[in-house]
Design a protein around this motif. Structure first.
Motif: not given
Lengths: 361, 233
Positions: A6-13, A24-28, A31-37, A111-117
């Motif tokens: 398992v690799t998460t966006l937070a780890e990669r960042s 790191a800022a790019g990854y964050l 993540a934010m854009l992805g979640m919003a979209g 809640v969406l943040l920790v959900l493993p898709f």
């Protein structure tokens, strides 16, 4: 066999931060854009699906006019909601009135943040994921209560109070059911819970306690997100629209969106905890069969399970009549809670004395 | 659906209260007789019942043929209206163009909102009373079907054509009979077709008295105007 790294966006960042700040800022940002979209698109898709499914459950067709089979109907509705006048009632508590939909939405997003898709699509893998989810989902209660309270409207207030009583009551059962899975998998981390189901999903691997816990969790979660048959807080036939009676335009859209994303979250959480999340359908020991199942990507498994549970939620909504408030409370305190407690006790005994009849890690 | 299966909670409470007959004597409003079972049995039967309900709704979901919605403007050519649909009052005319209305005015009396007026006249030849105009005002009609039900000759009928929108409300006042003259039965006693046509003075749908405030429009004669003047454009 597959080891499911398992690799998460937070780890990669965090990794990227060691080399450059901008990585790191790019990854964050990603993540934010992805979640919003994701939230926006998912909301639209779910609303369209709900309307279509509702239509066919009631011998209707649902939206058919805008776009092919009404596919653009939700887009049109969203544009309409964005352009609508935003009315704040006279003598309403203006700040709280504005704050309430945001709070409700924050609870959903957190809640969406920790959900493993899927093994590679997860924003952050918190090691106390289950506790975290239980905690932050309380934001939505706060949002509803504040919304009802600040609207200066008796229907809003009654709806909000009902929502408060209902959500807080059912939280107990949902947590008890959730603890069963925690007991069996021995972890609070969501990715770890998913990986613990590599031999089979907890719903049937947990000696019957699993299926009881699944039912209790699903029912209690339906009540927590105020969906029919537990939609007393809205109760349009009694309370006009309940806690969001006085909301219009964009703020109503936020409530509406949060409601539908919550439905997705409940389905996703239930599938993560009981149906293996992104874990393919495995039967312990049948290596060839398992390898065959692994051919279907993990993300697709997650999507399929979640979509099925969302459909079941819609099925519930368009089949069952609304409960009365006292019936609702009795269902929780006299039925779900005792059964949940006994279920947890049995699960604890099974785990404690190792009464497994399947290989455990 | 019995209340047993609908609501396990209520049922449970019921079970703890003791016999329903006991409380009924004291004027307490009782819910219908409920079968009593244990805690788990009630939950089980409740879930079975919910599953039954879900089965019903899923049947509708999985069978698109149960959909009743009509995609109206698109399926206009194939749209088949329902037998009991009521839209346009018509007077039945047989293949010779003769109707059975004797002008008895029962329908006019039965009409709850005075949408029907039956105008009679004396036959110029025989002097007998006969139908001159059957005026039906669609704009005030509620399509209650009373006129059709009371008609002793079965000459009225509600048709299916519902596309009646017009830009002028006067166009909603129809003359239903196509000729002024005796009924088909009386006409049948005459010797030749020539005599029959002689007795049948033609009427068209818009030739009747229309509330036009003295104005005329294409195809419609104004009130008080002579017939034919409005029609000549």
């Amino acid at each position: 066999m597959n080891t499911w790294e398992v690799t998460t966006l937070a780890e990669r960042s965090a990794e990227a931060l060691s080399s450059s700040f901008w990585g790191a800022a790019g990854y964050l940002g990603l993540a934010m854009l992805g979640m919003a979209g994701f939230v926006a698109v998912l909301g639209m898709v779910l609303i369209y699906a709900e309307r279509k499914v509702a239509g066919h459950f009631q011998c209707r067709l649902g939206p058919m006019r805008v776009g092919w089979h009404g596919t653009l109907q939700t887009v049109a509705d969203t544009v309409k909601l964005l352009l609508k006048e935003d009315i704040v009632p006279y003598q309403a508590d203006k700040m709280l009135h504005i704050l309430a939909p945001l709070l409700m939405f924050i609870g959903t997003i957190l809640v969406l943040l920790v959900l493993p898709f899927s093994p590679i699509v997860q924003v952050a893998d918190v090691n106390i994921g289950v506790v975290y989810i239980t905690a932050v989902s309380g934001f939505s209660v706060l949002g509803i209560l504040l919304g009802g309270w600040s609207s200066n409207n008796k229907w809003s207030l009654i709806g909000a109070m009902r929502a408060g009583a209902q959500i807080i009551s059912y939280e107990v059962s949902a947590t008890l059911a959730l603890l069963v899975v925690v007991l069996f998998s021995g972890s609070l981390q969501l990715s770890e819970i998913v990986r613990s189901q590599a031999e089979g999903w907890w719903i049937w691997r947990a000696h019957g306690v699993g299926i009881v816990a699944f039912l209790i969790f699903f029912i209690a979660s339906t009540a927590e997100i105020n969906r029919t048959p537990f939609d007393m807080p809205e109760g349009e036939s009694e309370l006009t629209a309940g806690f969001h009676t006085e909301y219009s335009g964009l703020r109503f859209a936020f409530f509406f969106l949060a409601e539908f994303i919550n439905m997705f979250l409940v389905a996703a959480l239930t599938s993560t905890l009981f149906l293996g999340g992104w874990m393919p359908f495995h039967i312990g020991g049948f290596e060839n069969f398992n390898a065959l199942m692994d051919l279907i990507p993990a993300g697709l498994w997650f999507t399929g399970k979640t979509a099925f549970l969302v459909f079941v939620l819609m099925w519930f909504r368009w089949s069952f009549p609304r409960l009365r408030v006292d019936q609702l409370m009795r269902l929780e305190w006299k039925i779900l809670l005792p059964i949940g407690l006994v279920n947890l006790f049995v699960a604890a005994v099974v785990v404690l004395y190792g009464l497994y009849f399947f290989p455990v890690r | 659906m019995d209340s047993v299966t609908m609501d396990p909670v209520k049922q449970m409470e019921k079970a703890s209260q003791g016999s329903p007959n006991h409380a009924a004597g004291k004027g307490v409003i009782e819910s219908p007789e409920i079968k009593r079972g244990g805690f788990l049995k009630n939950i089980f039967t409740g879930m079975i019942s919910l599953a039954k309900g879900m089965k019903v709704t899923f049947h509708y979901f999985s069978h698109p043929s149960t959909v009743v919605t009509q995609q109206y403007p698109e399926n206009r050519d194939t749209l088949k209206m329902f037998d009991r649909f009521r839209a346009h009052l018509t007077m039945a005319h047989d293949e010779k163009g003769q109707h059975k209305c004797s002008g008895c005015q029962i329908c006019q009396k039965a009409c709850p909102n005075a949408s029907i007026s039956v105008v009679n006249r004396s036959n110029p030849v025989t002097g007998k009373k006969e139908l001159d105009r059957y005026v039906w005002r669609m704009d005030s009609c509620t399509f209650c079907n009373m006129c059709v039900q009371v008609c002793p000759f079965g000459t009225l009928k509600m048709e299916n054509q519902f596309e009646s929108s017009v830009y002028d409300r006067r166009l909603l006042v129809y003359t239903l009979n196509r000729y002024a003259g005796p009924t088909a039965q009386v006409l049948g006693k005459l010797e030749s077709d020539e005599e029959r046509t002689k007795q049948m003075e033609p009427r068209d749908p818009y030739s009747g008295p229309t509330p036009m405030n003295g104005q005329a429009m294409a195809g419609v004669a104004a009130l008080g105007e002579k017939k034919g003047e409005g029609e000549s454009k």
